[in-house]
Design a protein around this motif. Sequence first.
Motif, mmCIF file in Angstrom:
data_model
loop_
_atom_site.group_PDB
_atom_site.id
_atom_site.type_symbol
_atom_site.label_atom_id
_atom_site.label_comp_id
_atom_site.label_asym_id
_atom_site.label_seq_id
_atom_site.Cartn_x
_atom_site.Cartn_y
_atom_site.Cartn_z
ATOM 1 N N GLU A 33 -19.948 -9.763 20.191
ATOM 2 C CA GLU A 33 -18.620 -9.788 19.582
ATOM 3 C C GLU A 33 -18.449 -11.022 18.694
ATOM 4 O O GLU A 33 -17.963 -10.917 17.561
ATOM 5 C CB GLU A 33 -17.539 -9.753 20.658
ATOM 6 C CG GLU A 33 -17.490 -8.442 21.411
ATOM 7 C CD GLU A 33 -16.643 -8.500 22.669
ATOM 8 O OE1 GLU A 33 -16.057 -9.557 22.971
ATOM 9 O OE2 GLU A 33 -16.556 -7.466 23.354
ATOM 10 N N ASP A 34 -18.856 -12.177 19.187
ATOM 11 C CA ASP A 34 -18.726 -13.416 18.417
ATOM 12 C C ASP A 34 -19.604 -13.397 17.164
ATOM 13 O O ASP A 34 -19.177 -13.842 16.095
ATOM 14 C CB ASP A 34 -19.072 -14.630 19.280
ATOM 15 C CG ASP A 34 -18.059 -14.885 20.378
ATOM 16 O OD1 ASP A 34 -16.928 -14.336 20.295
ATOM 17 O OD2 ASP A 34 -18.392 -15.622 21.328
ATOM 18 N N GLU A 35 -20.817 -12.882 17.291
ATOM 19 C CA GLU A 35 -21.716 -12.819 16.138
ATOM 20 C C GLU A 35 -21.197 -11.864 15.070
ATOM 21 O O GLU A 35 -21.313 -12.140 13.871
ATOM 22 C CB GLU A 35 -23.125 -12.423 16.575
ATOM 23 C CG GLU A 35 -23.847 -13.533 17.312
ATOM 24 C CD GLU A 35 -25.234 -13.131 17.802
ATOM 25 O OE1 GLU A 35 -25.655 -11.981 17.561
ATOM 26 O OE2 GLU A 35 -25.894 -13.974 18.428
ATOM 27 N N LEU A 36 -20.617 -10.740 15.488
ATOM 28 C CA LEU A 36 -20.060 -9.807 14.508
ATOM 29 C C LEU A 36 -18.835 -10.422 13.834
ATOM 30 O O LEU A 36 -18.647 -10.276 12.624
ATOM 31 C CB LEU A 36 -19.706 -8.463 15.146
ATOM 32 C CG LEU A 36 -19.132 -7.429 14.170
ATOM 33 C CD1 LEU A 36 -20.095 -7.160 13.013
ATOM 34 C CD2 LEU A 36 -18.796 -6.142 14.891
ATOM 35 N N ARG A 37 -17.999 -11.110 14.586
ATOM 36 C CA ARG A 37 -16.831 -11.781 14.002
ATOM 37 C C ARG A 37 -17.289 -12.781 12.939
ATOM 38 O O ARG A 37 -16.739 -12.837 11.836
ATOM 39 C CB ARG A 37 -16.010 -12.481 15.081
ATOM 40 C CG ARG A 37 -14.747 -13.145 14.549
ATOM 41 C CD ARG A 37 -13.925 -13.780 15.666
ATOM 42 N NE ARG A 37 -13.616 -12.862 16.747
ATOM 43 C CZ ARG A 37 -12.594 -11.999 16.739
ATOM 44 N NH1 ARG A 37 -11.787 -11.945 15.707
ATOM 45 N NH2 ARG A 37 -12.381 -11.213 17.780
ATOM 46 N N ASP A 84 -32.206 -8.489 13.167
ATOM 47 C CA ASP A 84 -31.571 -9.589 12.441
ATOM 48 C C ASP A 84 -30.583 -9.153 11.366
ATOM 49 O O ASP A 84 -30.366 -9.873 10.392
ATOM 50 C CB ASP A 84 -32.622 -10.519 11.817
ATOM 51 C CG ASP A 84 -33.482 -11.185 12.868
ATOM 52 O OD1 ASP A 84 -32.979 -11.389 13.993
ATOM 53 O OD2 ASP A 84 -34.640 -11.502 12.577
ATOM 54 N N GLU A 85 -29.980 -7.969 11.501
ATOM 55 C CA GLU A 85 -28.947 -7.562 10.561
ATOM 56 C C GLU A 85 -27.938 -6.639 11.235
ATOM 57 O O GLU A 85 -28.260 -5.921 12.179
ATOM 58 C CB GLU A 85 -29.547 -6.867 9.336
ATOM 59 C CG GLU A 85 -30.127 -5.501 9.615
ATOM 60 C CD GLU A 85 -30.606 -4.794 8.355
ATOM 61 O OE1 GLU A 85 -30.026 -5.012 7.277
ATOM 62 O OE2 GLU A 85 -31.563 -4.029 8.460
ATOM 63 N N TRP A 86 -26.702 -6.664 10.730
ATOM 64 C CA TRP A 86 -25.650 -5.781 11.216
ATOM 65 C C TRP A 86 -25.629 -4.538 10.364
ATOM 66 O O TRP A 86 -25.668 -4.611 9.130
ATOM 67 C CB TRP A 86 -24.291 -6.485 11.163
ATOM 68 C CG TRP A 86 -24.132 -7.483 12.248
ATOM 69 C CD1 TRP A 86 -24.304 -8.821 12.164
ATOM 70 C CD2 TRP A 86 -23.782 -7.207 13.605
ATOM 71 N NE1 TRP A 86 -24.086 -9.402 13.393
ATOM 72 C CE2 TRP A 86 -23.762 -8.441 14.289
ATOM 73 C CE3 TRP A 86 -23.487 -6.048 14.310
ATOM 74 C CZ2 TRP A 86 -23.437 -8.545 15.645
ATOM 75 C CZ3 TRP A 86 -23.179 -6.158 15.660
ATOM 76 C CH2 TRP A 86 -23.161 -7.387 16.315
ATOM 77 N N ILE A 87 -25.566 -3.395 11.017
ATOM 78 C CA ILE A 87 -25.547 -2.107 10.331
ATOM 79 C C ILE A 87 -24.240 -1.404 10.691
ATOM 80 O O ILE A 87 -23.911 -1.268 11.880
ATOM 81 C CB ILE A 87 -26.748 -1.238 10.751
ATOM 82 C CG1 ILE A 87 -28.045 -1.968 10.390
ATOM 83 C CG2 ILE A 87 -26.671 0.128 10.128
ATOM 84 C CD1 ILE A 87 -29.265 -1.369 11.010
ATOM 85 N N GLN A 88 -23.509 -0.956 9.672
ATOM 86 C CA GLN A 88 -22.273 -0.208 9.915
ATOM 87 C C GLN A 88 -22.628 1.249 10.099
ATOM 88 O O GLN A 88 -23.205 1.879 9.226
ATOM 89 C CB GLN A 88 -21.310 -0.382 8.747
ATOM 90 C CG GLN A 88 -19.999 0.338 8.977
ATOM 91 C CD GLN A 88 -19.049 0.150 7.808
ATOM 92 O OE1 GLN A 88 -19.114 -0.831 7.086
ATOM 93 N NE2 GLN A 88 -18.150 1.101 7.641
ATOM 94 N N LEU A 89 -22.277 1.798 11.262
ATOM 95 C CA LEU A 89 -22.600 3.184 11.569
ATOM 96 C C LEU A 89 -21.485 4.137 11.186
ATOM 97 O O LEU A 89 -21.723 5.236 10.703
ATOM 98 C CB LEU A 89 -22.919 3.350 13.060
ATOM 99 C CG LEU A 89 -24.101 2.538 13.579
ATOM 100 C CD1 LEU A 89 -24.231 2.726 15.079
ATOM 101 C CD2 LEU A 89 -25.378 2.944 12.881
#
Length: 95
Positions: A33-37, A84-89
């Motif tokens: 949660e903190d990393e996505l924020r 190492d990356e955020w992906i929007q699903l």
Amino acid sequence: MKPLKTLLAAVALLIIASLAWYGSYQSDMKKLEDELRTYLTVEKGIEEHTIISITARRSKMPMYPVVVQFKDNPEEYIYYYREDEWIQLAPDPNS
């Protein structure tokens, strides 16, 4: 009397192991949660006050999705962290 002590020790060990696992699980969810924020505010430039909630959870696929709700849009945005990356699903960012 000895079997009773053994049983109590085993139960105590089981409880301690369960609490340790649960604490680790909660810590991992909080970290996601903190990393996505941080990703949304720093890299995407989204202002902190526009984010209503960020909630990580466990599911079958993907294993740990993180759900975001914004003030201006009631739709849930689902992100997943991979390699190492955020992906929007969802919703699909390509449509």
